[in-house]
Design an enzyme around this catalytic site. Structure first.
Site, PDB file in Angstrom:
ATOM      1  N   ASP A 116     -13.526  13.059  17.518  1.00 41.96           N
ATOM      2  CA  ASP A 116     -13.525  11.655  17.912  1.00 41.96           C
ATOM      3  C   ASP A 116     -14.056  10.826  16.751  1.00 41.96           C
ATOM      4  OD1 ASP A 116     -13.160   9.585  20.020  1.00 41.96           O
ATOM      5  OD2 ASP A 116     -15.311   9.297  19.717  1.00 41.96           O
TER       6      ASP A 116
ATOM      7  N   GLU B  33     -15.388   6.641  15.598  1.00 37.02           N
ATOM      8  CA  GLU B  33     -15.665   5.243  15.914  1.00 37.02           C
ATOM      9  C   GLU B  33     -15.299   4.435  14.676  1.00 37.02           C
ATOM     10  OE1 GLU B  33     -16.243   4.381  18.872  1.00 37.02           O
ATOM     11  OE2 GLU B  33     -16.878   6.285  19.731  1.00 37.02           O
TER      12      GLU B  33
ATOM     13  N   GLU C  58     -16.757  -7.168  18.551  1.00 32.65           N
ATOM     14  CA  GLU C  58     -16.175  -6.516  19.723  1.00 32.65           C
ATOM     15  C   GLU C  58     -16.317  -5.000  19.638  1.00 32.65           C
ATOM     16  OE1 GLU C  58     -11.960  -6.406  22.239  1.00 32.65           O
ATOM     17  OE2 GLU C  58     -12.187  -7.723  20.505  1.00 32.65           O
TER      18      GLU C  58
ATOM     19  N   HIS D 241     -19.970   4.301  23.569  1.00 33.26           N
ATOM     20  CA  HIS D 241     -19.165   5.317  22.905  1.00 33.26           C
ATOM     21  C   HIS D 241     -19.934   5.862  21.704  1.00 33.26           C
ATOM     22  CE1 HIS D 241     -14.963   4.353  24.587  1.00 33.26           C
ATOM     23  NE2 HIS D 241     -15.852   3.731  25.335  1.00 33.26           N
TER      24      HIS D 241
ATOM     25  N   ASP E  43     -18.879  11.958  22.543  1.00 29.27           N
ATOM     26  CA  ASP E  43     -17.539  11.915  23.140  1.00 29.27           C
ATOM     27  C   ASP E  43     -16.744  13.175  22.829  1.00 29.27           C
ATOM     28  OD1 ASP E  43     -18.176   9.473  24.161  1.00 29.27           O
ATOM     29  OD2 ASP E  43     -16.681   8.328  23.038  1.00 29.27           O
TER      30      ASP E  43
END
Length: 233
Positions: A7, A9, A52, A152, A157
């Site tokens: 995963d 980010e 965001e 997250h 994750d």
């Protein structure tokens, strides 16, 4: 088979607009068992993280200021995933970012040239059409504890996705018959078996048992006609 559940980010949602990876988390599976090997790194993206995006993962520009740049970790990251099958939820997103990062370096590497890629989101959508199939929804559906997932995070994750993927693809290690769910039952937690456990014994039928079976099936065919067993046999 070596699989890496992965995963990332990022600073935003579009690598073609210059957005970058800021965190990578990986856990290793061998023959569908967690090995305990992980890879985790935060990365200075050399640009601002969008507000965001921060609201999703909580990783700030200040936190990333002293972290290594992707070019500094690229070789060790590539060495960890090279030759493995990558398991990623919404794989096109993460692979797109990885390829964009590798494209900035020499030699240029393309993820699909060195790794297989399995999209667990595509598997979930095929298995549960018309339902929510994000990671949180799958955790609820399969009884995976995600109580620590307030924001997250790539490594957390990846660890959660590893559990979900094994259950999603039929690899549950414990079955709780009394743990109901809205969809007719779920797996109530995971009990990991030790990797050094003794292999299961394979017991073959004796000649007398095989003969008795053939006689019984012959009797069944006389009474009911051709059986499914005779077609398979």
């Amino acid at each position: 088979m070596r699989q890496i559940v992965l995963d990332t980010e990022t600073t935003g949602i579009d690598p073609s607009s210059g957005h970058r990876i800021i965190e990578i988390g990986c856990v290793e599976l061998m023959e569908r068992k967690l090995t305990g090997r992980t890879y985790h790194v935060y990365i200075n993206p050399e640009r601002e993280v969008e507000a965001e995006a921060i609201s999703v993962h909580g990783i700030t520009n200040e936190f990333l200021a002293d972290k290594p740049k992707f070019a500094e970790i690229a070789d060790e990251f590539f060495a960890f995933i090279d030759g493995a099958e990558l398991v990623i939820h919404n794989a096109a997103f993460d692979v797109g970012f990885m390829d964009a990062e590798f494209a900035r370096l020499k030699p240029v590497r393309k993820t699909g040239d060195h790794c297989g890629v399995v999209d667990s989101l595509a598997i979930a959508r095929k298995k549960h059409p018309g339902q929510k199939n994000n990671l949180d929804a799958l955790c609820k559906r399969y009884g995976v504890d995600n109580s620590n997932r307030e924001l997250h995070g790539a490594l957390l994750d990846a660890e959660i996705l590893a559990d979900v993927y094994l259950l999603l693809t039929g690899g549950q290690t414990a079955l709780s018959l009394d743990s109901g769910s809205e969809e007719g039952g779920s797996v109530g937690g995971i009990r990991r078996l030790p990797s050094d456990r003794a292999p299961l014994a394979v017991v073959s039928a004796s000649e007398d048992e095989r003969q008795a079976h053939e006689e019984f099936m012959g009797m069944m065919e006389k009474q009911a006609g051709e059986t499914v067993w005779s077609k398979l046999h």
